[in-house]
Design a protein around this motif. Structure first.
Motif, short mmCIF file in Angstrom:
data_model
loop_
_atom_site.label_atom_id
_atom_site.label_comp_id
_atom_site.label_asym_id
_atom_site.label_seq_id
_atom_site.Cartn_x
_atom_site.Cartn_y
_atom_site.Cartn_z
N ARG A 1 -4.82 68.57 -0.93
CA ARG A 1 -4.76 69.86 -2.05
C ARG A 1 -3.78 70.40 -2.44
NH1 ARG A 1 -8.64 71.43 3.38
NH2 ARG A 1 -6.46 72.68 3.47
N ILE A 2 -2.51 70.16 -1.71
CA ILE A 2 -1.62 70.38 -2.41
C ILE A 2 -1.33 69.30 -3.84
CG2 ILE A 2 1.39 70.55 -2.06
CD1 ILE A 2 0.73 71.24 0.58
N VAL A 3 -1.48 67.88 -3.26
CA VAL A 3 -1.21 67.47 -4.15
C VAL A 3 -1.90 67.40 -5.63
CG1 VAL A 3 -1.04 64.43 -4.77
CG2 VAL A 3 -0.25 65.93 -2.76
N LEU A 4 -3.20 67.57 -4.85
CA LEU A 4 -4.69 67.87 -6.08
C LEU A 4 -3.97 68.91 -7.04
CD1 LEU A 4 -6.89 66.92 -7.51
CD2 LEU A 4 -8.34 67.94 -6.14
N ASP A 5 -3.32 69.96 -6.94
CA ASP A 5 -2.96 71.03 -7.55
C ASP A 5 -1.85 70.92 -8.69
OD1 ASP A 5 -3.23 74.80 -7.86
OD2 ASP A 5 -0.84 74.03 -7.09
N HIS A 6 -0.67 70.63 -7.64
CA HIS A 6 0.09 69.88 -8.87
C HIS A 6 -0.56 68.38 -9.64
CE1 HIS A 6 3.07 71.70 -5.75
NE2 HIS A 6 3.17 71.16 -7.16
N ALA A 7 -1.25 67.80 -9.83
CA ALA A 7 -1.40 66.86 -10.23
C ALA A 7 -2.56 67.46 -12.08
CB ALA A 7 -2.76 65.87 -9.77
N ASP A 8 -3.50 68.33 -11.37
CA ASP A 8 -4.14 69.22 -12.46
C ASP A 8 -3.06 70.01 -13.13
OD1 ASP A 8 -6.39 68.34 -11.02
OD2 ASP A 8 -6.69 70.14 -9.96
N ARG A 9 -2.37 70.82 -12.33
CA ARG A 9 -0.88 71.73 -13.67
C ARG A 9 -0.30 69.74 -14.59
NH1 ARG A 9 2.38 73.90 -10.25
NH2 ARG A 9 1.55 73.35 -8.37
N ILE A 10 0.01 69.15 -13.87
CA ILE A 10 0.45 68.24 -14.44
C ILE A 10 0.09 67.69 -15.66
CG2 ILE A 10 1.58 65.95 -13.99
CD1 ILE A 10 2.32 66.24 -11.56
N PHE A 11 -1.83 67.19 -15.71
CA PHE A 11 -2.24 66.57 -16.73
C PHE A 11 -3.07 67.11 -17.61
CE2 PHE A 11 -1.93 63.02 -13.48
CZ PHE A 11 -2.31 61.85 -14.24
N ARG A 12 -3.13 68.54 -17.46
CA ARG A 12 -3.46 69.18 -18.09
C ARG A 12 -2.14 70.31 -18.87
NH1 ARG A 12 -5.24 72.41 -14.63
NH2 ARG A 12 -3.43 74.34 -14.38
N THR A 13 -0.74 69.86 -18.74
CA THR A 13 -0.10 69.82 -19.71
C THR A 13 0.23 69.27 -20.25
OG1 THR A 13 1.62 71.12 -17.93
CG2 THR A 13 2.90 70.32 -19.41
N GLY A 14 0.00 67.70 -20.35
CA GLY A 14 0.06 67.06 -21.06
C GLY A 14 -0.92 66.98 -21.94
N GLU A 15 -2.33 66.74 -21.63
CA GLU A 15 -3.51 67.70 -22.91
C GLU A 15 -2.81 68.55 -23.52
OE1 GLU A 15 -6.38 68.34 -19.99
OE2 GLU A 15 -6.59 65.94 -19.00
N GLU A 16 -2.09 69.71 -23.04
CA GLU A 16 -1.68 70.98 -23.98
C GLU A 16 -1.07 70.16 -24.50
OE1 GLU A 16 -0.59 73.94 -21.67
OE2 GLU A 16 -2.51 74.17 -20.65
N LEU A 17 -0.01 69.85 -24.12
CA LEU A 17 1.13 68.67 -25.06
C LEU A 17 0.88 68.23 -26.08
CD1 LEU A 17 4.12 67.68 -25.91
CD2 LEU A 17 3.91 66.04 -23.88
N VAL A 18 -0.24 66.74 -26.23
CA VAL A 18 -0.43 66.36 -27.48
C VAL A 18 -1.83 67.12 -28.07
CG1 VAL A 18 -2.75 64.86 -27.63
CG2 VAL A 18 -0.59 64.39 -25.73
N ALA A 19 -2.02 67.77 -28.19
CA ALA A 19 -2.75 69.04 -28.64
C ALA A 19 -1.69 69.98 -29.36
CB ALA A 19 -3.78 70.13 -27.84
N THR A 20 -0.76 70.37 -28.94
CA THR A 20 0.20 70.84 -30.26
C THR A 20 0.60 69.90 -30.67
OG1 THR A 20 0.82 72.42 -27.51
CG2 THR A 20 2.91 72.48 -29.55
N LEU A 21 1.39 68.82 -30.30
CA LEU A 21 1.34 68.13 -31.30
C LEU A 21 0.99 67.38 -32.44
CD1 LEU A 21 3.47 65.86 -29.22
CD2 LEU A 21 4.17 68.22 -30.20
N LYS A 22 -0.56 68.06 -31.49
CA LYS A 22 -1.78 67.47 -33.31
C LYS A 22 -1.99 68.88 -33.90
CE LYS A 22 -3.58 63.20 -31.26
NZ LYS A 22 -4.83 63.07 -30.71
N ARG A 23 -1.29 69.60 -33.74
CA ARG A 23 -2.24 71.34 -33.74
C ARG A 23 -3.31 71.51 -33.41
NH1 ARG A 23 2.22 74.02 -36.79
NH2 ARG A 23 3.68 72.60 -36.25
N SER A 24 -4.04 70.88 -32.45
CA SER A 24 -5.57 70.89 -32.63
C SER A 24 -5.94 71.51 -30.57
CB SER A 24 -6.01 69.61 -32.59
OG SER A 24 -5.47 69.06 -31.61
N GLY A 25 -6.67 71.14 -30.14
CA GLY A 25 -6.95 72.28 -29.69
C GLY A 25 -7.44 74.04 -29.53
#
Length: 287
Positions: A65-89
Motif C-alpha cells: 500500500r505504501i509503494v502504491l501510494d508513492h507510485a500513484d504520485r510518481i506517475f501522476r506527476t509525470g502525467e502533469e509534466l507532459v500536460a504542462t509542457l504541451k500546455r494541455s491537461g
C-alpha cells in the motif's frame, strides 16, 4: 538500494489497481509469467513482499500500500509534466507564491482574490525574508514573490518587478486619539506604532525631521499583522497603509487622521523569466 526500475514500478501499479494478474497481463499485452517476474524483481529490489494472494485475487501488503501510494504520485506527476509542457491537461499545476513575512495579510488576500473559490487551482503560499524568497524564485521553486520593494540588482537573477498597487501611508487608530487639529500636535502627543519596513520608515523619518517633532514611538514592528493588532488594542496610532487595517476602518473600530503624510508604499509581484510560466500568473500581475 540500487536505482529503482520504473518499468517494474509501473507494472506493479497496474496489477495493484486491477487486483488480478491475469487481467492485467491481458491489458498490458504481456504474458502472465513475465508480469509476475517483473513484480518479483521489484520485491527483491525493495526487500519486501508487495502482495498476498487470497484465492485468485492479489491483496496488497502494508508495504504494498505504501509503494502504491508513492507510485500513484510518481506517475501522476509525470502525467502533469507532459500536460504542462504541451500546455494541455484539465488540471493546473499549483501556483507557488512567496510573500514577504512582514507583508500585509489584507494585501495578500487582495492579490489572491481572483483565485479564491477556483477549484481547479491549488495555491501554495510561503512566507520568509526577501533574500530567501528571491533565491527560491530564481531556482524556480516559486512562481512569484510578493514584496514592497523591487529586487536589488546586486542579487542577480532575471527578475521583473510588476508594481501592482500603491497605497498612501496614513495615521490610524481609535477615534479618541485622532482629535488633534494639526499633524504636529498629533505626532508629538500620541504614542506611535511604526513599521520597520524601509519605505515607510524612511518617509516617517523625513516627515518628523521636516516638522521638527520628537515622537514617542512605543513599538517598532516588523510585521504588519502586529501593527494592526497593537492599533486595535489602542496601544497607539499606527503609521501604515489603510489596507493593513481595512476591516477595522470599515467597521469604525479605528479611524484615519485627516493629514497627508506624503508617504507612499508600493506593492510588487516579482517574477523571473521562464519558458513555461504558470498559466494564471499573467492575469494576476497585469491587473
Amino acid at each position: 538500494m540500487d536505482t529503482l526500475n520504473y518499468h517494474h514500478l509501473r507494472y506493479f501499479r497496474e496489477v495493484a489497481h486491477d487486483g488480478n494478474l491475469t487481467r492485467t497481463a491481458e491489458r498490458v499485452n504481456l504474458s502472465q509469467s513475465a508480469l509476475s517476474s517483473q513484480i518479483r524483481t521489484l520485491e527483491e529490489r525493495l526487500g519486501h513482499r508487495l502482495f498476498d494472494r487470497t484465492g485468485r485475487q492479489l491483496v496488497l501488503t502494508e508495504v504494498g500500500r505504501i509503494v502504491l501510494d508513492h507510485a500513484d504520485r510518481i506517475f501522476r506527476t509525470g502525467e502533469e509534466l507532459v500536460a504542462t509542457l504541451k500546455r494541455s491537461g484539465a488540471t493546473l499545476p499549483p501556483l507557488r507564491i512567496g510573500a514577504l513575512s512582514t507583508l500585509s495579510r489584507n494585501f495578500q488576500l487582495h492579490f489572491l482574490r481572483p483565485l479564491l473559490g477556483a477549484q481547479e487551482i491549488n495555491i501554495i503560499l510561503k512566507s520568509g525574508s526577501a533574500g530567501v524568497l528571491l533565491e527560491a524564485l530564481k531556482s524556480l521553486a516559486l512562481d512569484v514573490v510578493l514584496t514592497t520593494e523591487p529586487p536589488s540588482s546586486l542579487i542577480g537573477g532575471d527578475f521583473t518587478a510588476h508594481r501592482i498597487s500603491e497605497q498612501s501611508v496614513g495615521i490610524h487608530g481609535t477615534p479618541g486619539r485622532l482629535r488633534h487639529e494639526t499633524l504636529h500636535d498629533l505626532l508629538s502627543r500620541e504614542p506611535l506604532i511604526v513599521p520597520t519596513e524601509s519605505s515607510i520608515r524612511t518617509g516617517f523619518e523625513s516627515l518628523i525631521a521636516r516638522l521638527g517633532v520628537t515622537p514617542r514611538i512605543v513599538a517598532d514592528v516588523d510585521d504588519m499583522a502586529m501593527v494592526r493588532l497593537l492599533a486595535r488594542e489602542d496601544m497607539g496610532l499606527a503609521i501604515a497603509p489603510a489596507v493593513v487595517l481595512a476591516d477595522e476602518i470599515r467597521t469604525g473600530l479605528l479611524g484615519t487622521a485627516p493629514f497627508d503624510l506624503e508617504i507612499i508604499e508600493s506593492f510588487y509581484a516579482v517574477t523571473v523569466r521562464r519558458s513555461f510560466p504558470h498559466p494564471v500568473l499573467a492575469g494576476l500581475v497585469s491587473r
